[in-house]
Design an enzyme around this catalytic site. Structure first.
Site, PDB file in Angstrom:
ATOM      1  N   PRO A  87      35.383  41.669  41.273  1.00  0.00           N
ATOM      2  CA  PRO A  87      34.522  41.389  40.127  1.00  0.00           C
ATOM      3  C   PRO A  87      33.630  40.061  40.337  1.00  0.00           C
ATOM      4  O   PRO A  87      33.727  39.375  41.134  1.00  0.00           O
ATOM      5  CB  PRO A  87      35.641  40.725  39.295  1.00  0.00           C
ATOM      6  CG  PRO A  87      36.863  41.391  39.658  1.00  0.00           C
ATOM      7  CD  PRO A  87      36.657  41.717  41.444  1.00  0.00           C
ATOM      8  N   CYS A  88      32.409  40.509  39.758  1.00  0.00           N
ATOM      9  CA  CYS A  88      31.230  39.564  39.810  1.00  0.00           C
ATOM     10  C   CYS A  88      31.136  38.413  38.830  1.00  0.00           C
ATOM     11  O   CYS A  88      30.313  37.713  38.452  1.00  0.00           O
ATOM     12  CB  CYS A  88      29.959  40.264  40.010  1.00  0.00           C
ATOM     13  SG  CYS A  88      29.442  41.193  38.369  1.00  0.00           S
TER      14      CYS A  88
END
Length: 574
Positions: free
Chosen positions: A533-534
């Site tokens: 995840p960013c």
């Protein structure tokens, strides 16, 4: 900026200018308003539109405010709802790392700003956003005056995070890698020497099988700085001269092969840290605008060969009007966009498109420059396209799918809402880009491939391998979202895959025993692929942009943990 402030900020009443005409949202003069500005602004502040208030006061006079209010409320009940705080704007897209300008309210000073040199104009805009002149000037010097406002704001924010990081004492251990018997790498720890009081860390909520020092290492700011290239073409584009060979560290050479993806524009030191942990391989920065009609700036670290790559056929359209031909007849000449910005997890609200339609109707067939600039900014920010005369609209989920390389209706069905479809698609791979990188596997694994897919999302890697006609013998997919897992299962059924699909929910529960059991049953993994995840890396996150120490983005360390277990188990069997 909420709905109330959008309206009120244009009215500056004094005793000397009661009879002056107020200006509308786009800085243009409207018809003369009432002589009692306090009454007018009172109803504006309540959220009613200026036109409704002005009409009600003209028709009923100013002597009975309660009667005016009743008329306004009746108009609202009839379907003319007043503006409410927040109606005029919507939440900013999550994965906003692309070339788009921040949302600026058009007012009387815009003509003055437009006359300034580019550097001074951007300096003023950044100061208006709340940044100090010193920080703004430093960001422009670092990034260049051609950078967008968003890129400059990202640079300022990243510098502030790095400065805070420099000031903190990191008590948690710093990872150091040494070769170990039967393992591709062995983690050892080394405490940072300091005479200062030790800083307490928050207690980790992750399973004990996941080392704290793997999850949150201290950023090594002495690493060689990784420069994002311009243009972002990676090791080369299809049918162009490109790098065909590179030297990898011995410990990075496959099998297993691995492929890690995340956004390109991150806080300072993030890609240096990821590169150091993933065997000192430098990232390949690629903008997907060279593979489709939408930008998507990403970095990929992998140990795949880079010679003999080939692009998926048919080659997807590269411009908006090639991809969406129905928009061509409505596209105004002054909107010179040829490609879309990054596709995000949310879209524009109806209020945004209505504001644009109203601005065009008020301006006639030749809108003034300030109106055009306002509209183009909104269109770039929200990827709006022209669907009729004076009408723009956000992209449909099926258009997202087409632009990202997925089959049409890939995310449709099974009770998945439009909002969930946008969210899932906005967080996915761009299939054509990833397939170009993975295409070298076709000759290497003619009998099929075993894949460990971490953070699988809606199956971008699986779709890419399927489109490359690479048989997937076994895919172990790890994905937290039940919606995304259902989408991948449906794809597996619809395409009549013959291999095994095993889906798991939590990457943190994927320990050595489970991986060893899977490998005994299905064979070693040929490819470990994923993009963590960013959330804590993206520039649109102004609250918890904590880099790899963030709650979500720290899951990168689980990607490495799982990869290292796979490499260790495979090394023992050689």
């Amino acid at each position: 900026m909420d709905g109330d402030s959008d309206i009120d900020s244009d009215f500056h009443w004094t005793d000397d200018d009661e009879n002056k005409s107020p200006t509308n949202l786009y800085g243009e003069a409207s018809e003369a308003g009432p002589s009692r500005p306090s009454l007018y602004s009172h109803f504006i502040a309540m959220g009613f539109s200026g036109d409704m208030v002005e009409k009600a006061i003209k028709e009923n006079g100013e002597g009975d405010p309660e009667a005016i209010l009743q008329i306004l409320l009746n108009s609202s009940d009839a379907g003319k709802s007043p503006l409410r705080p927040g109606d005029a704007t919507a939440e900013r897209p999550v994965a906003d790392d692309e070339d788009s300008s921040d949302d600026w309210h058009i007012d009387d000073k815009e003509d003055f700003i437009d006359d300034l040199p580019p550097k001074d104009r951007k300096l003023l805009l950044l100061v208006d956003m709340g940044y100090s002149p010193e920080d703004a000037a430093a960001a422009i010097d670092r990034c260049g005056h051609e950078s967008t406002i968003l890129e400059l704001a990202d640079s300022i924010h990243a510098a502030q995070i790095a400065e805070k990081s420099d000031e903190m004492e990191h008590y948690y251990p710093k990872p150091r890698f040494e070769a170990g018997e039967g393992s591709s790498r062995r983690l050892t720890t080394e405490k940072k020497k300091t005479n200062e009081p030790k800083q307490k860390l928050k207690k980790s909520s992750t399973p004990r099988t996941r080392k704290d020092h793997v999850r949150k290492p201290s950023p090594d700011l002495d690493d060689a700085k990784i420069i994002i290239p311009k243009p972002m073409v990676g090791f080369g584009l299809p049918n162009q001269t490109c790098i065909t060979q590179r030297t990898l560290p011995d410990e990075a050479i496959g099998p297993p092969y691995f492929y890690y993806e995340n956004i390109a524009l991150t806080p300072k030191g993030v890609w240096e840290t990821i590169s150091r942990i993933l065997y000192n391989i430098k990232p390949e920065f690629v903008d997907s605008k060279y593979f489709c009609a939408a930008a998507r700036k990403r970095a990929y670290i992998h140990n795949l060969p880079i010679e003999g790559r080939h692009q998926l056929l048919p080659i997807p359209p590269k411009t908006i009007q090639e991809a969406l031909p129905m928009t061509k007849q409505w596209w105004p000449k002054w909107d010179q966009r040829t490609q879309l910005n990054c596709l995000h997890t949310s879209i524009a609200t109806i209020k945004i498109t209505e504001n644009i339609t109203r601005a065009l109707r008020d301006s006639g067939e030749n809108p003034k420059a300030s109106v055009r600039d306002y509209i183009i900014r909104e269109c770039r920010k929200w990827n709006l396209v022209w669907i009729g005369h004076h009408r723009v609209a956000p992209l449909e989920p099926s258009e997202f799918e087409m632009l990202l390389g997925f089959p049409i209706n890939h995310t449709r069905g099974g009770g998945t809402s439009r909002t969930e479809r946008y969210k899932s698609l906005g967080n996915s791979f761009q299939v054509d880009t990833v397939a170009y990188h993975l295409s070298v596997l076709k000759k290497m694994f003619p009998d099929g491939i075993n894949v460990l897919s971490l953070f699988s999302g809606i199956g971008g890697a699986e779709v890419a391998l399927h489109n490359l006609r690479i048989f997937m013998k076994t895919v172990v997919s790890v994905e937290k979202s039940e919606i995304n897992r259902n989408i991948l299962r449906n794809f597996w059924r619809q395409t009549r895959q013959k291999g095994n699909l095993i889906d798991l929910e939590d990457v943190r529960q994927l320990d050595g025993d489970m991986i060893e059991s899977l490998m005994k049953q299905y064979g070693p993994f040929d490819l470990v692929i994923g993009g963590s995840p960013c959330n804590n890396l993206t520039g649109s996150n102004r609250y918890t942009r904590d880099g790899l120490e963030g709650e979500h983005s720290s899951l990168f360390y689980d990607y490495f943990r799982v990869l290292d277990i796979v490499k260790s188990l495979m090394a023992k069997k050689r």
